[in-house]
Motif scaffolding. Structure first.
Motif, PDB file in Angstrom:
ATOM      1  N   PHE A  47       0.824  -1.226  -0.005  1.00  0.00           N
ATOM      2  CA  PHE A  47      -0.012  -0.052   0.010  1.00  0.00           C
ATOM      3  C   PHE A  47       0.674   1.345  -0.031  1.00  0.00           C
ATOM      4  O   PHE A  47       0.595   2.159  -0.751  1.00  0.00           O
ATOM      5  N   GLU A  48       1.775   1.284   0.730  1.00  0.00           N
ATOM      6  CA  GLU A  48       2.772   2.372   0.884  1.00  0.00           C
ATOM      7  C   GLU A  48       3.523   2.682  -0.345  1.00  0.00           C
ATOM      8  O   GLU A  48       3.563   3.811  -0.794  1.00  0.00           O
ATOM      9  N   ARG A  49       3.867   1.702  -0.980  1.00  0.00           N
ATOM     10  CA  ARG A  49       4.673   1.821  -2.410  1.00  0.00           C
ATOM     11  C   ARG A  49       3.790   1.847  -3.401  1.00  0.00           C
ATOM     12  O   ARG A  49       4.304   2.156  -4.448  1.00  0.00           O
ATOM     13  N   GLY A  50       2.584   1.590  -3.212  1.00  0.00           N
ATOM     14  CA  GLY A  50       1.554   1.508  -4.524  1.00  0.00           C
ATOM     15  C   GLY A  50       1.875   0.215  -5.499  1.00  0.00           C
ATOM     16  O   GLY A  50       1.362   0.686  -6.621  1.00  0.00           O
ATOM     17  N   GLU A  51       2.321  -0.918  -4.955  1.00  0.00           N
ATOM     18  CA  GLU A  51       2.494  -1.632  -6.065  1.00  0.00           C
ATOM     19  C   GLU A  51       2.440  -3.021  -5.074  1.00  0.00           C
ATOM     20  O   GLU A  51       2.922  -3.259  -4.067  1.00  0.00           O
ATOM     21  N   ILE A  52       1.782  -4.250  -5.784  1.00  0.00           N
ATOM     22  CA  ILE A  52       2.055  -5.513  -5.285  1.00  0.00           C
ATOM     23  C   ILE A  52       3.124  -6.340  -5.778  1.00  0.00           C
ATOM     24  O   ILE A  52       3.482  -6.253  -6.794  1.00  0.00           O
ATOM     25  N   ASP A  53       4.083  -6.687  -4.839  1.00  0.00           N
ATOM     26  CA  ASP A  53       5.251  -7.690  -5.413  1.00  0.00           C
ATOM     27  C   ASP A  53       4.549  -8.918  -6.037  1.00  0.00           C
ATOM     28  O   ASP A  53       3.844  -9.693  -5.374  1.00  0.00           O
ATOM     29  N   ASP A  54       4.906  -9.200  -7.131  1.00  0.00           N
ATOM     30  CA  ASP A  54       4.896 -10.635  -7.837  1.00  0.00           C
ATOM     31  C   ASP A  54       3.176 -10.795  -7.888  1.00  0.00           C
ATOM     32  O   ASP A  54       2.710 -11.693  -7.552  1.00  0.00           O
ATOM     33  N   ILE A  55       2.485  -9.766  -8.437  1.00  0.00           N
ATOM     34  CA  ILE A  55       1.106 -10.197  -8.528  1.00  0.00           C
ATOM     35  C   ILE A  55       0.698 -11.274  -9.273  1.00  0.00           C
ATOM     36  O   ILE A  55      -0.273 -11.874  -8.973  1.00  0.00           O
ATOM     37  N   ARG A  56       1.433 -11.578 -10.359  1.00  0.00           N
ATOM     38  CA  ARG A  56       1.244 -12.802 -11.151  1.00  0.00           C
ATOM     39  C   ARG A  56       1.394 -14.089 -10.137  1.00  0.00           C
ATOM     40  O   ARG A  56       0.579 -14.867 -10.124  1.00  0.00           O
ATOM     41  N   GLY A  57       2.328 -13.861  -9.304  1.00  0.00           N
ATOM     42  CA  GLY A  57       2.274 -15.310  -8.501  1.00  0.00           C
ATOM     43  C   GLY A  57       1.331 -15.384  -7.351  1.00  0.00           C
ATOM     44  O   GLY A  57       1.022 -16.261  -6.885  1.00  0.00           O
ATOM     45  N   LEU A  58       0.994 -13.890  -6.913  1.00  0.00           N
ATOM     46  CA  LEU A  58      -0.136 -13.941  -5.896  1.00  0.00           C
ATOM     47  C   LEU A  58      -1.602 -14.469  -6.601  1.00  0.00           C
ATOM     48  O   LEU A  58      -2.092 -15.430  -6.182  1.00  0.00           O
TER      49      LEU A  58
END
Length: 394
Positions: A47-58
């Motif tokens: 949320f703080e960075r405004g991006e999800i790490d490895d969204i395809r993995g999630l």
């Protein structure tokens, strides 16, 4: 404050757990366990960075869990009940509304549109991979100048021989920049029609929307269709008009009715824990009458919201759920969840604005949830028309 009961036991003061079957509770617990392992430790940073790490993995992990299109049947979908789908939405949104949006846009908008309105080729070609999370979908309906009035959309499709040519733009599209396929609704000479658009088609682009203060742990995009050429069979074969997209929105709105209660529960749990641990004037915050009133009012709102969601879920599984009832659930539960988060923030004081706690994140997210899939005003007028028989939209 008494510590004889755990926070989870106190959150079930009304005995709501008794209303769910063993299978329903098992689904809820499996999703909760995945959230505790895969999402909760990282989501404040996303949320703080405004991006999800490895969204395809999630997304693949959500697919392995079986929650993508989980209430659909066939084509690799789990075929679970409406209540089980609702409980999954509640657990995901207890972690973050953005993650629940990823799941519900995939399953209740993009996948449902293909499952309900697509050709057999569309279904075979996309649904198994989408259910597995190896392909991501998005849903293009809202436009920069047309939100609550989708019938006035400007995106259009024209025939060119056996092909279709799509031109226009869509706005505020969850998953757009990472999607492999977009369901896009457009004006045609035959009325509004839906198209299955591979995102690698020439002329298609999906720039990400930046500078959001809400749903920051979610991909939000603009879709740009610059004379995108599609084969004639890219169109949904039968459905015309707003019936198609609105049927999909009802699926998503139903999930929001549950999801919002997940955010509310997270905030309420935070409030109870903080009121027990924080000491002022020589006693826990929970020992003050005004704090107890806040907690009691929040718990009442939460309990009524879950009961309403469950009632609508049982109706969905009995095939008696109506769009008016979905509007009732979305209107009440999102508004109640936002009030619960705001009240929790007052209990936490300055700590309530820190990402060390989930409250301000849920608050900001719910400001978007309050608006998308139908604004407060639109759902109010849907309920008003159902009560009076008078349409007051215009």
């Amino acid at each position: 404050m008494s510590t004889q009961l755990s926070i989870s036991d106190r959150l079930d003061l009304a005995g709501l757990e008794d209303l769910f079957s063993e299978d329903e509770r098992a689904i809820q617990q499996s999703v909760r366990a995945m959230c505790e392992r895969r999402i909760d430790p990282y989501v404040a940073d996303w949320f703080e960075r405004g991006e999800i790490d490895d969204i395809r993995g999630l997304t693949k992990e959500l697919g392995q869990l079986g929650v993508l299109g989980m209430h659909l049947t066939g084509y690799g979908c789990a075929g679970m009940s409406g209540v089980e789908y609702g409980l999954a939405c509640m657990e995901l949104e207890a972690s973050d509304s953005g993650v629940r949006s990823l799941m519900s846009v995939q399953g209740s908008l993009a996948m449902f549109a293909i499952w309900r309105w697509g050709s057999e080729e569309h279904k075979q070609g996309w649904l198994p991979d989408m259910a597995a999370g190896t392909a991501i979908g998005c849903f293009g309906l809202t436009e920069p100048d047309h939100g609550s009035d989708p019938g006035s959309m400007r995106t259009h499709a024209r025939r060119d021989g056996d092909d279709w040519i799509l031109t226009g733009s869509k706005m505020w599209i969850t998953n757009g920049s990472v999607a492999d396929v977009a369901v896009v609704w457009a004006q045609t000479d035959e009325g509004i029609r839906g198209f299955v658009v591979p995102t690698d088609a020439p002329g298609f682009s999906a720039p990400m929307i930046k500078h959001k203060m809400s749903l920051r742990a979610s991909v939000t995009s603009e879709l740009v269709l610059d004379d995108v050429r599609l084969p004639g069979d890219a169109v949904f074969p039968e459905v015309r008009g707003l019936k198609g997209p609105l049927s999909c929105l009802n699926e998503a709105r139903y999930g929001i009715t549950w999801g919002a209660m997940g955010a509310a529960r997270s905030a309420l749990e935070t409030a109870l824990t903080y009121a027990e641990q924080r000491t002022q004037f020589g006693r826990p915050l929970g020992g003050f009458q005004l704090t107890q009133q806040k907690l009691a009012e929040m718990y009442l709102a939460y309990t009524k919201g879950v009961l309403l969601a469950l009632h609508l879920g049982r109706r969905k599984d009995a095939h008696t759920l109506t769009p008016n009832q979905v509007s009732l659930g979305k209107l009440n539960n999102v508004r109640a969840a936002l009030d619960i988060c705001r009240t929790t923030r007052t209990i936490l004081g300055a700590n309530g604005i820190s990402l060390e706690f989930p409250v301000i994140r849920h608050m900001n997210n719910l400001e978007s949830v309050l608006t998308y899939e139908g604004t407060v005003e639109m759902h109010t007028l849907v309920v008003g028309q159902a009560l009076t028989g008078e349409a007051a939209f215009r």
